[in-house]
Design an enzyme around this catalytic site. Structure first.
Site, PDB file in Angstrom:
ATOM      1  N   PHE A  11       0.484  -1.044  -0.017  1.00 54.15           N
ATOM      2  CA  PHE A  11       0.139  -0.344   0.354  1.00 54.15           C
ATOM      3  C   PHE A  11       0.987   1.243  -0.173  1.00 54.15           C
ATOM      4  O   PHE A  11       0.783   2.038  -0.538  1.00 54.15           O
ATOM      5  CB  PHE A  11      -0.944   0.454   1.223  1.00 54.15           C
ATOM      6  CG  PHE A  11      -1.552   1.249   1.686  1.00 54.15           C
ATOM      7  CD1 PHE A  11      -2.792   1.899   0.892  1.00 54.15           C
ATOM      8  CD2 PHE A  11      -1.594   1.836   2.735  1.00 54.15           C
ATOM      9  CE1 PHE A  11      -2.645   2.978   1.498  1.00 54.15           C
ATOM     10  CE2 PHE A  11      -1.920   3.091   3.506  1.00 54.15           C
ATOM     11  CZ  PHE A  11      -2.782   3.648   2.418  1.00 54.15           C
ATOM     12  N   ASN A  32       8.438  -9.348  -1.924  1.00 54.40           N
ATOM     13  CA  ASN A  32       8.497 -10.965  -2.666  1.00 54.40           C
ATOM     14  C   ASN A  32       6.760 -10.938  -2.392  1.00 54.40           C
ATOM     15  O   ASN A  32       6.509 -12.082  -2.150  1.00 54.40           O
ATOM     16  CB  ASN A  32       9.259 -11.720  -1.403  1.00 54.40           C
ATOM     17  CG  ASN A  32       8.400 -11.368   0.430  1.00 54.40           C
ATOM     18  OD1 ASN A  32       7.700 -10.634   0.440  1.00 54.40           O
ATOM     19  ND2 ASN A  32       8.898 -12.127   1.251  1.00 54.40           N
ATOM     20  N   GLY A  36       1.880  -8.177  -0.515  1.00 53.96           N
ATOM     21  CA  GLY A  36       1.741  -6.536  -1.483  1.00 53.96           C
ATOM     22  C   GLY A  36       0.636  -7.265  -2.460  1.00 53.96           C
ATOM     23  O   GLY A  36       0.035  -8.608  -2.509  1.00 53.96           O
ATOM     24  N   LYS A  91      11.112 -11.180  11.187  1.00 54.06           N
ATOM     25  CA  LYS A  91      12.800 -11.488  10.212  1.00 54.06           C
ATOM     26  C   LYS A  91      12.943 -10.278   9.600  1.00 54.06           C
ATOM     27  O   LYS A  91      13.796  -9.947   9.479  1.00 54.06           O
ATOM     28  CB  LYS A  91      12.388 -13.092   9.233  1.00 54.06           C
ATOM     29  CG  LYS A  91      12.946 -14.067  10.436  1.00 54.06           C
ATOM     30  CD  LYS A  91      12.377 -15.981   9.220  1.00 54.06           C
ATOM     31  CE  LYS A  91      13.802 -15.234   8.276  1.00 54.06           C
ATOM     32  NZ  LYS A  91      13.883 -16.686   7.575  1.00 54.06           N
ATOM     33  N   GLY A 102      22.982  -3.125   6.512  1.00 55.00           N
ATOM     34  CA  GLY A 102      23.911  -2.817   5.179  1.00 55.00           C
ATOM     35  C   GLY A 102      24.695  -2.535   3.870  1.00 55.00           C
ATOM     36  O   GLY A 102      25.596  -1.747   3.957  1.00 55.00           O
ATOM     37  N   TYR A 145       5.240  -7.718  15.446  1.00 51.01           N
ATOM     38  CA  TYR A 145       5.131  -6.815  15.172  1.00 51.01           C
ATOM     39  C   TYR A 145       5.866  -5.524  15.912  1.00 51.01           C
ATOM     40  O   TYR A 145       6.633  -4.776  14.825  1.00 51.01           O
ATOM     41  CB  TYR A 145       3.908  -6.345  14.251  1.00 51.01           C
ATOM     42  CG  TYR A 145       3.633  -4.746  13.638  1.00 51.01           C
ATOM     43  CD1 TYR A 145       4.452  -4.946  12.458  1.00 51.01           C
ATOM     44  CD2 TYR A 145       3.237  -3.956  14.052  1.00 51.01           C
ATOM     45  CE1 TYR A 145       4.034  -3.673  11.270  1.00 51.01           C
ATOM     46  CE2 TYR A 145       3.311  -2.469  13.979  1.00 51.01           C
ATOM     47  CZ  TYR A 145       3.540  -2.962  11.906  1.00 51.01           C
ATOM     48  OH  TYR A 145       3.309  -1.478  11.646  1.00 51.01           O
ATOM     49  N   TYR A 159      23.202   1.767  13.564  1.00 49.95           N
ATOM     50  CA  TYR A 159      24.423   1.994  12.535  1.00 49.95           C
ATOM     51  C   TYR A 159      24.179   4.050  12.449  1.00 49.95           C
ATOM     52  O   TYR A 159      25.096   4.155  11.889  1.00 49.95           O
ATOM     53  CB  TYR A 159      23.633   1.310  11.307  1.00 49.95           C
ATOM     54  CG  TYR A 159      23.957   0.661  10.586  1.00 49.95           C
ATOM     55  CD1 TYR A 159      23.353  -0.988  11.585  1.00 49.95           C
ATOM     56  CD2 TYR A 159      24.591   0.175   9.465  1.00 49.95           C
ATOM     57  CE1 TYR A 159      23.890  -2.339  11.156  1.00 49.95           C
ATOM     58  CE2 TYR A 159      24.838  -1.496   9.223  1.00 49.95           C
ATOM     59  CZ  TYR A 159      24.784  -2.654  10.104  1.00 49.95           C
ATOM     60  OH  TYR A 159      25.118  -3.429   9.899  1.00 49.95           O
TER      61      TYR A 159
HETATM   62  P1  NAD Z   1       1.360  -3.830   3.443  1.00 44.68           P
HETATM   63  O1  NAD Z   1       1.302  -4.701   3.579  1.00 44.68           O
HETATM   64  O2  NAD Z   1       1.169  -3.123   2.316  1.00 44.68           O
HETATM   65  O3  NAD Z   1       2.710  -3.257   1.938  1.00 44.68           O
HETATM   66  C1  NAD Z   1       3.843  -4.069   3.346  1.00 44.68           C
HETATM   67  C2  NAD Z   1       5.168  -4.919   1.924  1.00 44.68           C
HETATM   68  O4  NAD Z   1       5.927  -5.170   2.069  1.00 44.68           O
HETATM   69  C3  NAD Z   1       4.355  -6.061   1.211  1.00 44.68           C
HETATM   70  O5  NAD Z   1       3.970  -5.798  -0.736  1.00 44.68           O
HETATM   71  C4  NAD Z   1       5.073  -7.574   1.115  1.00 44.68           C
HETATM   72  O6  NAD Z   1       4.336  -8.421   0.219  1.00 44.68           O
HETATM   73  C5  NAD Z   1       6.283  -6.394   1.099  1.00 44.68           C
HETATM   74  N1  NAD Z   1       6.690  -7.426   2.324  1.00 44.68           N
HETATM   75  C6  NAD Z   1       6.760  -7.819   3.120  1.00 44.68           C
HETATM   76  N2  NAD Z   1       8.015  -8.854   3.852  1.00 44.68           N
HETATM   77  C7  NAD Z   1       9.110  -8.901   2.341  1.00 44.68           C
HETATM   78  C8  NAD Z   1      10.281  -9.082   2.612  1.00 44.68           C
HETATM   79  N3  NAD Z   1      10.719 -10.545   3.569  1.00 44.68           N
HETATM   80  N4  NAD Z   1      10.945  -9.278   1.713  1.00 44.68           N
HETATM   81  C9  NAD Z   1      10.465  -8.490   0.625  1.00 44.68           C
HETATM   82  N5  NAD Z   1       9.543  -7.495   0.819  1.00 44.68           N
HETATM   83  C10 NAD Z   1       7.613  -8.158   1.807  1.00 44.68           C
HETATM   84  O7  NAD Z   1       1.253  -2.103   4.842  1.00 44.68           O
HETATM   85  P2  NAD Z   1       2.139  -1.289   4.253  1.00 44.68           P
HETATM   86  O8  NAD Z   1       0.243   0.073   5.235  1.00 44.68           O
HETATM   87  O9  NAD Z   1       2.389  -0.342   3.620  1.00 44.68           O
HETATM   88  O10 NAD Z   1       2.862  -0.786   5.709  1.00 44.68           O
HETATM   89  C11 NAD Z   1       3.902  -0.700   4.861  1.00 44.68           C
HETATM   90  C12 NAD Z   1       5.209  -0.121   5.687  1.00 44.68           C
HETATM   91  O11 NAD Z   1       4.688   1.192   6.786  1.00 44.68           O
HETATM   92  C13 NAD Z   1       5.294  -1.389   6.597  1.00 44.68           C
HETATM   93  O12 NAD Z   1       6.947  -1.274   6.880  1.00 44.68           O
HETATM   94  C14 NAD Z   1       4.831  -1.112   8.158  1.00 44.68           C
HETATM   95  O13 NAD Z   1       5.131  -0.933   9.041  1.00 44.68           O
HETATM   96  C15 NAD Z   1       4.561   0.380   8.707  1.00 44.68           C
HETATM   97  N6  NAD Z   1       3.843   1.034   8.901  1.00 44.68           N
HETATM   98  C16 NAD Z   1       2.429   1.210   8.381  1.00 44.68           C
HETATM   99  C17 NAD Z   1       0.941   2.088   8.482  1.00 44.68           C
HETATM  100  C18 NAD Z   1       0.140   2.204   8.106  1.00 44.68           C
HETATM  101  O14 NAD Z   1      -0.898   2.925   8.875  1.00 44.68           O
HETATM  102  N7  NAD Z   1      -0.340   1.472   6.468  1.00 44.68           N
HETATM  103  C19 NAD Z   1       1.007   2.057  10.109  1.00 44.68           C
HETATM  104  C20 NAD Z   1       2.622   1.738  10.911  1.00 44.68           C
HETATM  105  C21 NAD Z   1       3.602   1.387  10.106  1.00 44.68           C
END
Ligand code: NAD
Ligand code: UDP
Length: 310
Positions: A11, A32, A36, A91, A102, A145, A159
């Site tokens: 998103f 991955n 998503g 992870k 890194g 989380y 870092y």
């Molecule tokens: P989302 O689930 O739509 O997007 C996360 C993306 O990361 C997905 O496309 C997923 O396939 C990918 N992903 C997950 N594990 C992976 C891996 N090991 N390797 C490669 N890709 C991987 O979530 P989002 O709402 O877009 O959130 C994105 C980031 O923002 C996250 O880190 C989340 O913690 C942070 N965040 C979002 C919100 C929110 O309100 N949307 C709030 C706080 C924090």
């Protein structure tokens, strides 16, 4: 600039890629597809400045060529998703952040961590300033989380201090908008989809818990400003207008003209009772302020879901 966005098919990641490309940067998107959707970046596949790499960021990350920035967004973000994928969440937040840091160090690239208001847990200070250390249950179901993100913040600061890496940490508060998955389980997408389908809106608990909802365009603007001209201290980015979950349900019903009922379901374990960002730091250092009121943002999001939900 040439930048890497991890979680690019998600998103927020997909909106961030759009914004960076619109500013003329070259973007490598990595994902991955755990939570998503390839459709979110389908329109970018033929963009001359966009390149996609299918990869799990928890494993060693290799990107050919120079990089000026790494924006680490990969992680399940919806409570339903991270409860479904607890180990992957731990992870990607720990090993994945290490790999992304890194890579940044090897390339001499600026690093930005997408952290979260969940580092404050079920907060005992309200609203939450960045100086608050939080109230997190490490062994509860949400701990996978919350603790992964807290570790990610600690690693980013290590870092920064030890390797002198140029870093940013954004603490994102509940954000909504087009490209959320209809079934990702978050409250805004759930309520809108339920209202459109005429299904009951599922309020967890009595709906008196609060959240402060930020429209995606406002969030991305804040993140870009933080990346370009912010500092290494964690920065809250969110909309400080606070609503109860029941108020949100009633607003969604009104805006969709839905006749769905509201039903109560059990409150998930450790569900924070209140949440509101203190955004003084972002206001002062980035001159940033959210512009889109909840009603306007919901209208745009409802329009999006009407187009994809049958
Ligand atoms: P989302 O689930 O739509 O997007 C996360 C993306 O990361 C997905 O496309 C997923 O396939 C990918 N992903 C997950 N594990 C992976 C891996 N090991 N390797 C490669 N890709 C991987 O979530 P989002 O709402 O877009 O959130 C994105 C980031 O923002 C996250 O880190 C989340 O913690 C942070 N965040 C979002 C919100 C929110 O309100 N949307 C709030 C706080 C924090
Ligand atoms: N919630 C709800 N009904 C739903 C989904 C969520 O009442 O169908 C509640 C949830 O218990 C929480 C709030 O809405 O109090 C926000 O939940 P969400 O999953 O969007 O994100 P959170 O802020 O908990 O990470």
């Amino acid at each position: 600039m040439r930048v890497l966005v991890t979680g690019a098919a998600g998103f927020l990641g997909s909106h961030l890629c759009d914004r960076l490309l619109a500013e003329g940067h070259r973007v490598v998107g990595m994902d991955n597809f755990l939570t998503g959707n390839p459709v979110n970046i389908a329109h970018l596949r033929k963009h001359p400045s966009f390149q996609f790499v299918l990869h799990d960021v928890a494993n060693f990350v290799e990107v050919q060529g120079p990089l000026d920035g790494v924006l680490h967004f990969a992680s399940p973000a919806s409570p339903v998703d991270y409860l479904d994928y607890p180990i992957q969440t731990l992870k990607v937040g720990s090993l994945g952040t290490h790999k992304a840091l890194g890579l940044s160090r090897a390339k001499g690239a600026r690093f930005l961590l997408a952290s979260t208001s969940e580092v404050y847990g079920d907060p005992l200070v309200h609203p939450q300033p960045e100086s608050y250390w939080g109230n997190v249950n490490p062994v509860g179901p949400r701990g996978v989380y919350d603790e992964a993100k807290r570790f990610a913040e600690a690693l980013t600061m290590a870092y920064h201090r030890y390797h002198k890496l140029d870093t940013r940490i954004v603490r994102i508060f509940n954000t909504y908008g087009p490209r959320m998955r209809p079934k990702d389980g978050r409250v805004v997408s759930n309520f809108i989809v339920q209202a459109i389908k005429g299904d009951p809106l599922t309020v967890y608990g009595d709906g008196s818990q609060t959240r402060s909802f930020c429209y995606v365009d406002d969030l991305i603007e804040g993140i870009v400003r933080l990346f370009e001209r912010g500092g290494s201290d964690p920065t809250n980015i969110g909309n400080p207008h606070e609503f109860t979950v029941r108020q949100l349900a009633e607003l969604v019903l009104r805006l969709t003209s839905s006749r769905s009922a509201i039903v109560e379901q059990p409150l998930p374990t450790d569900d924070p009772k209140v949440r509101q960002p203190d955004i003084r730091h972002a206001r002062e250092t980035l001159d940033w302020e959210p512009q889109v009121p909840l009603e306007d943002g919901l209208r745009r999001t409802i329009e999006y879901f009407r187009g994809i939900v049958v």
